[in-house]
Design an enzyme around this catalytic site. Structure first.
Site, PDB file in Angstrom:
ATOM      1  N   GLY A  55      -8.356   2.415   3.885  1.00 28.33           N
ATOM      2  CA  GLY A  55      -9.234   1.299   3.607  1.00 28.33           C
ATOM      3  C   GLY A  55     -10.507   1.403   4.430  1.00 28.33           C
ATOM      4  N   SER A  56     -11.611   0.848   3.918  1.00 27.51           N
ATOM      5  CA  SER A  56     -12.857   0.824   4.688  1.00 27.51           C
ATOM      6  C   SER A  56     -12.803  -0.321   5.688  1.00 27.51           C
ATOM      7  CB  SER A  56     -14.045   0.673   3.748  1.00 27.51           C
ATOM      8  OG  SER A  56     -14.167   1.832   2.962  1.00 27.51           O
ATOM      9  N   HIS A 104     -13.114   0.449   9.067  1.00 28.12           N
ATOM     10  CA  HIS A 104     -12.749   1.056  10.345  1.00 28.12           C
ATOM     11  C   HIS A 104     -13.813   2.036  10.818  1.00 28.12           C
ATOM     12  CE1 HIS A 104      -8.902  -0.720   9.557  1.00 28.12           C
ATOM     13  NE2 HIS A 104      -8.660   0.064   8.527  1.00 28.12           N
ATOM     14  N   LYS A 159      -2.639   7.406   7.748  1.00 30.57           N
ATOM     15  CA  LYS A 159      -2.170   6.380   8.688  1.00 30.57           C
ATOM     16  C   LYS A 159      -0.964   5.669   8.053  1.00 30.57           C
ATOM     17  CE  LYS A 159      -6.151   4.062   9.146  1.00 30.57           C
ATOM     18  NZ  LYS A 159      -6.821   4.702   7.973  1.00 30.57           N
ATOM     19  N   ASP A 216      -1.310   3.313   1.784  1.00 29.78           N
ATOM     20  CA  ASP A 216      -1.849   4.655   2.010  1.00 29.78           C
ATOM     21  C   ASP A 216      -0.784   5.716   1.767  1.00 29.78           C
ATOM     22  OD1 ASP A 216      -4.668   4.160   3.297  1.00 29.78           O
ATOM     23  OD2 ASP A 216      -3.330   2.769   4.301  1.00 29.78           O
ATOM     24  N   HIS A 251      -6.359  -4.366  11.251  1.00 30.08           N
ATOM     25  CA  HIS A 251      -6.782  -5.222  10.134  1.00 30.08           C
ATOM     26  C   HIS A 251      -6.713  -6.674  10.550  1.00 30.08           C
ATOM     27  CE1 HIS A 251      -4.828  -1.570   8.637  1.00 30.08           C
ATOM     28  NE2 HIS A 251      -5.866  -1.514   7.831  1.00 30.08           N
TER      29      HIS A 251
END
Lengths: 330, 210
Positions: free
Chosen positions: A54-55, A57, A105, A110, A216
């Site tokens: 996911g974006s 990070h 991760k 994912d 998150h």
């Protein structure tokens, strides 16, 4: 919510367009399916390293695409896994024939999306799963430990090893060894705000902190009263070292990672506290890295990561790297 | 299964997901990461956009293509899980028009795929907690040749199973990090599964549509 944006739905594409423009000498961007790759073609015989997630990070993962680190990165929507079409397109673009190693991760989304990509990939693939977060206890009944900032260490060392021509199976084993020698834990002082949500992910009082927070903004070990940097580092480093199992006299890498809204001034203060505790435990801080590497949008707070080093992994850490976010030795 | 029936199944599922997207997102905000409705709506909207091409395929191939569309568009964990359900049902689809017994075998095959993909079993507060009781009900009714009122009994099984997820402690997904705190909430994935089953039954047996 106060953010520098035009349209909530367009953030990811617009940000990546800027990223590709700013670093056009190193990377190129594919818009559909969405992935970032090294501008340089993967040399024949070199295993290609692909990560993604996911974006939110940043600079993880696209900021680590370049010589000595990743060959490609697949960004998902904010805090949402990318999809197999992105991974397959990236694999096709950077595979030299020597195969592709996915660095993933440990989050179910994912893991499953990379698993489906591996099943559909036309080339040889292998996977390294990172799960360095000691805050959430491992258990056969849950998903297991989360992958956090230690992923940066795995990506750096594997990237250096791939440059030497190491084969896919050996790289995978090395990745598992580095991940196994790495432990992290974080602490949040404020929530992050996911742009599409428009408000804070979690409520937290002025005088509170979330000890063991995930990247998150998900819950950690417990909600506690805000403490001094010294006390915060004491708890996090205590948990890391207790789990790491390093013997006295060993060399370690110490990484202090900001979550996005904590100034470097505070991160260096934290580094000082952390390094003193590592040394008090009889270990030597042989290498260090301080900065914002695996962030959680605009969350305030930081994480600590300790990796046990040996001659091989120290050499891999020191090897030249040239990516948008990390550069030394060249 | 005729071309028109597949079209109506896609329209039924996509319409149900669209009209319940906010509800699914609210459930996910309570114990997950708050995007289940948004992700499912994106995937089923794409499915609806491709309905003509999908309905033109033999049923098995249509299910596989629908599954692949969901994998590529839904994202998160739901994409691979729902995608695998459809793809593995497609692999178990006979060439001839499926009987109820065939449907039961297909659903069982899809569920086996979901269990393997998610490394999950019944009782972990997931979509399986609706899919498995529904598959069990279908299988036992088919085995006993009791097909009268089958549609209503399937809908009832899905509803009861969904509500049982409220008292479960999550052991998979983001909700598992909450441990005991995940109790007291319906599982969002179980809810989307119950909605999809309702939509499918509503198309196949319109008399029982709720």
């Amino acid at each position: 919510m106060k953010k520098l944006i035009n349209d909530v739905d367009a953030i990811l594409g617009e940000s990546l367009a800027g990223f590709a423009r700013a670093h056009g000498d190193l990377v190129s961007l594919s818009q559909a399916p969405l992935f970032v790759r090294r501008r340089a073609v993967t040399p024949a015989g070199q295993v290609a390293l692909i990560s993604g997630g996911g974006s939110g990070h940043e600079p993880l993962h696209a900021g680590f695409v370049g010589r000595g680190m990743l060959h490609a990165a697949c960004p998902g929507q904010v805090f949402t896994s990318p999809t197999p079409d992105q991974m397959l397109a990236a694999a096709e673009a950077v595979d030299s024939g020597a195969g592709v190693l996915f660095i993933v991760k440990n989050y179910e989304g994912d893991v499953m999306n990379f698993e489906m990509a591996a099943e559909m990939a036309p080339c040889a693939t292998a996977r390294v799963l990172t799960n360095d977060d000691v805050a959430v206890e491992n258990s056969s009944y849950t998903t297991g430990r989360r992958g956090v900032a230690g992923t940066v260490v795995v990506e750096k060392m594997l990237g250096a090893a791939a440059e030497t021509g190491m084969d896919l199976a050996t790289l995978q084993a090395l990745g598992e060894r580095v991940n196994g020698a790495t432990r992290s834990m974080g602490c949040a002082l404020t929530s992050c705000t996911v742009p599409a949500a428009g408000g804070p992910t979690f409520e937290i009082g002025e005088a509170e902190m979330e000890m063991g927070v995930g990247i998150h903004g998900e819950p950690g070990r417990r909600r506690v009263a805000l403490a001094s940097a010294s006390a915060i580092v004491e708890e996090m480093m205590g948990a890391i070292l207790a789990d790491l199992g390093a013997a006295k006299g060993e060399d370690v890498l110490l990484l202090v990672n900001g979550f996005g809204a904590t100034p470097l001034m505070e991160l260096y203060l934290v580094y000082d506290e952390a390094a003193r505790r590592v040394e008090a435990a009889g270990l030597t801080v042989a290498r260090s890295l301080v900065g914002n590497w695996c962030t959680s949008l605009d969350m305030a707070g930081c994480s600590l990561t300790v990796t046990r080093l040996d001659a091989e992994t120290t050499g891999l850490w020191d090897a030249p790297v040239h990516t948008p976010a990390l550069r030394w030795g060249c | 299964m005729s071309n028109t029936l597949v079209l109506r199944l896609i329209e039924g599922m996509a319409g149900t997901i669209e009209s319940h997207a906010d509800q699914l997102t609210r459930l996910d905000q309570a114990i997950g990461d708050g995007d289940h409705g948004i992700n499912m709506a994106r995937g089923f909207k794409e499915l609806a956009a491709q309905k003509a091409a999908i309905a033109a395929l033999p049923l098995g191939e249509a299910l596989k293509k629908a599954g692949m569309t969901l994998v590529m568009k839904v994202g998160g964990a739901s994409g691979p899980l729902y995608g695998t359900l459809f793809i593995d049902m497609g692999k178990a689809t006979p060439e001839a028009a499926p009987t109820l017994a065939d449907l039961s075998v297909m659903l069982d095959a899809g569920i086996r795929g979901v269990k393997a993909r998610g490394k999950a079993e019944v009782g972990m507060k997931t979509m399986l907690d609706v899919l498995c009781p529904v598959a069990d009900t279908l299988r036992s009714l088919v085995d006993q040749n009791e097909t009268d009122g089958l549609d209503e009994r399937i809908i009832a099984a899905a509803g009861h199973a969904l509500h049982r997820t409220t008292d479960m402690v999550a052991k998979r997904g983001r909700a598992s990090f909450l441990g005991e705190r995940s109790k007291g909430h319906l599982d969002p994935g179980a809810c989307s599964s119950a909605l999809l089953i309702g939509a499918v039954v509503g198309v196949l047996a319109p008399s029982s549509a709720r």
